[in-house]
Design a protein around this motif. Structure first.
Motif, PDB file in Angstrom:
ATOM      1  N   ARG A 284       0.861  -1.187   0.000  1.00 37.65           N
ATOM      2  CA  ARG A 284       0.000   0.000   0.000  1.00 37.65           C
ATOM      3  C   ARG A 284       0.891   1.228   0.000  1.00 37.65           C
ATOM      4  O   ARG A 284       1.880   1.299   0.735  1.00 37.65           O
ATOM      5  CB  ARG A 284      -0.914   0.023   1.221  1.00 37.65           C
ATOM      6  CG  ARG A 284      -1.831   1.246   1.280  1.00 37.65           C
ATOM      7  CD  ARG A 284      -2.865   1.109   2.379  1.00 37.65           C
ATOM      8  NE  ARG A 284      -2.265   0.869   3.684  1.00 37.65           N
ATOM      9  CZ  ARG A 284      -1.773   1.837   4.479  1.00 37.65           C
ATOM     10  NH1 ARG A 284      -1.818   3.104   4.085  1.00 37.65           N
ATOM     11  NH2 ARG A 284      -1.273   1.530   5.655  1.00 37.65           N
ATOM     12  N   GLY A 285       0.542   2.193  -0.856  1.00 39.95           N
ATOM     13  CA  GLY A 285       1.364   3.383  -0.930  1.00 39.95           C
ATOM     14  C   GLY A 285       0.737   4.464  -1.781  1.00 39.95           C
ATOM     15  O   GLY A 285      -0.465   4.447  -2.075  1.00 39.95           O
ATOM     16  N   VAL A 286       1.592   5.398  -2.190  1.00 39.92           N
ATOM     17  CA  VAL A 286       1.176   6.522  -3.032  1.00 39.92           C
ATOM     18  C   VAL A 286       1.732   6.279  -4.429  1.00 39.92           C
ATOM     19  O   VAL A 286       2.924   5.980  -4.574  1.00 39.92           O
ATOM     20  CB  VAL A 286       1.730   7.855  -2.477  1.00 39.92           C
ATOM     21  CG1 VAL A 286       1.157   9.034  -3.271  1.00 39.92           C
ATOM     22  CG2 VAL A 286       1.446   7.993  -1.005  1.00 39.92           C
ATOM     23  N   SER A 287       0.902   6.409  -5.435  1.00 41.18           N
ATOM     24  CA  SER A 287       1.407   6.197  -6.792  1.00 41.18           C
ATOM     25  C   SER A 287       2.364   7.324  -7.165  1.00 41.18           C
ATOM     26  O   SER A 287       2.158   8.487  -6.803  1.00 41.18           O
ATOM     27  CB  SER A 287       0.259   6.141  -7.799  1.00 41.18           C
ATOM     28  OG  SER A 287      -0.329   7.417  -7.967  1.00 41.18           O
ATOM     29  N   VAL A 288       3.427   6.951  -7.881  1.00 43.44           N
ATOM     30  CA  VAL A 288       4.384   7.958  -8.348  1.00 43.44           C
ATOM     31  C   VAL A 288       3.686   8.946  -9.278  1.00 43.44           C
ATOM     32  O   VAL A 288       3.953  10.156  -9.238  1.00 43.44           O
ATOM     33  CB  VAL A 288       5.569   7.270  -9.054  1.00 43.44           C
ATOM     34  CG1 VAL A 288       6.445   8.296  -9.773  1.00 43.44           C
ATOM     35  CG2 VAL A 288       6.403   6.485  -8.045  1.00 43.44           C
ATOM     36  N   ALA A 289       2.754   8.448 -10.088  1.00 48.09           N
ATOM     37  CA  ALA A 289       2.006   9.337 -10.987  1.00 48.09           C
ATOM     38  C   ALA A 289       1.229  10.378 -10.186  1.00 48.09           C
ATOM     39  O   ALA A 289       1.159  11.563 -10.565  1.00 48.09           O
ATOM     40  CB  ALA A 289       1.055   8.517 -11.857  1.00 48.09           C
ATOM     41  N   GLY A 290       0.654   9.968  -9.057  1.00 43.71           N
ATOM     42  CA  GLY A 290      -0.073  10.910  -8.209  1.00 43.71           C
ATOM     43  C   GLY A 290       0.842  11.951  -7.598  1.00 43.71           C
ATOM     44  O   GLY A 290       0.465  13.134  -7.470  1.00 43.71           O
TER      45      GLY A 290
END
Length: 374
Positions: A284-290
């Motif tokens: 679970r994490g933050v997308s690089v695109a985001g």
């Protein structure tokens, strides 16, 4: 040379098996090299998600299986080395000379490959570079040898042809089928007891595998701990900030709490090590695109990203994301693994995890993303 274990037919059969194994090892090794040394005109795609896991697992398992095949091949043909006269012309002299890089290269690749998987380095050179260049030399020697021996091998393989043994095996001795069967069993046993580090149903049989892929913090192995990397203080510093910099409209700085709050994307992705082991996990994490969007960058705009670790030194303290990987929604800065906050040895406070990437490129202890445009 009149015994079945040393005749031309046996040598041809073993040569075909060896050639197939060397080809698989060469192609999968070349793919691993391109992962770590990408070329601009051939970007590595993020899909299929488990492609690198399959290719590198196949590379290591096939490499181990090649060991008994190579030993059997050398045993089968060694009497030819003592024929007299040793050469009968320039063509045969060239053919024999070509055996030097072939045999030496094969022995070097298998010995160094097994040693690397065992994490034993009794040398001073950089293993990946040496392994890569010797592989090119060896595969060239293999192709040359196949060309020189193709006619002989075809004749030997014809039923009742020149390769058929002139005499049967001695009483109590091992015939051709028994010899080849023993070699096949040895190669099969080595493969089964190695492949378990990638193939879950064989996990309990990992006798020759470098490690069990289900043993480690949070059920996933680590090759380099936070202590070994020298990042404990920096990773646990309350003042830690993740920065998005470079060619951006507005730089971004995020605290650990910010990352935890933004981390809503989940994906089932493998960690696939160059040593052959792999393990799937829920991240679970933050997308690089985001993150790029937050910095005012369109991830579909062909940008690339350099991922920087808190490590001060090391060959793999940085990695690159090409434009295909940047825009994939499952390329994450992960903060959680299998439902738990990321362990320090797995890259706390955040680490890169992306589909179809070598484990050494899944950078841990990330503190900066540097955006650039082609």
């Amino acid at each position: 040379m009149r015994r079945p274990a040393h005749d031309a037919r046996t040598a041809a059969i073993l040569g075909i098996a060896l050639g197939a194994c060397f080809l698989v090892c060469f192609l999968t090794g070349l793919y691993s090299h391109l992962q770590q040394h990408p070329v601009g005109w051939l970007p590595i795609p993020p899909r299929p998600v488990s492609l690198y896991r399959v290719t590198q697992g196949l590379h290591v398992a096939t490499g181990f299986a090649t060991v008994p095949l190579l030993l059997a091949k050398l045993w089968s043909v060694y009497p030819r080395l003592f024929r007299w006269p040793p050469v009968t012309g320039a063509a045969q002299a060239a053919e024999r000379l070509m055996l030097v890089p072939l045999v030496c290269g094969a022995v070097f690749l298998l010995f160094s490959g097994v040693a690397n998987v065992s994490r034993w380095y009794p040398w001073d050179f950089f293993f990946p570079a040496a392994h890569y260049w010797v592989a090119w030399i060896t595969i060239g020697a293999v192709v040359a040898h196949l060309g020189a021996k193709a006619a002989v091998a075809r004749a030997a393989l014809r039923r009742g042809g020149a390769g058929a043994p002139a005499v049967a095996a001695e009483p109590g001795g091992l015939g051709r089928r028994g010899f080849l069967g023993a070699v096949a069993v040895a190669a099969g046993v080595v493969t089964v007891t190695t492949a378990g580090q990638t193939v879950a149903p064989l996990r309990s049989l990992t006798l020759f595998a470098q490690r069990r892929p289900d043993i480690g913090p949070q059920g996933v192995p680590v090759n380099r701990s936070a202590v070994q990397a020298g990042v404990v203080d920096a990773a646990e510093d309350p003042g830690f900030r993740l920065r998005v910099t470079g060619d951006v409209a507005r730089p971004v700085e995020l605290t650990t709490s910010d990352l935890d709050r933004m981390a809503r994307r989940e994906a089932e992705l493998p960690i696939a090590c160059v040593e052959g082991w792999s393990a799937s996990a829920r991240w679970r994490g933050v997308s690089v695109a985001g993150l790029l969007a937050a910095a005012g960058v369109d991830p579909d705009d062909g940008v690339t990203v350099r991922v920087e670790s808190l490590q001060a030194r090391g060959r793999y303290r940085t990695s690159e994301l090409n434009h295909l990987q940047v825009r994939d929604p499952d390329t994450l800065l992960a903060v959680a693994l299998n439902g738990e906050r990321l362990d320090l040895d797995h890259g706390y406070p955040c680490r890169l995890i992306g589909p179809n990437r070598a484990g050494v490129l899944q950078t841990k202890w990330v503190h900066e993303l540097v955006v650039s445009r082609a």
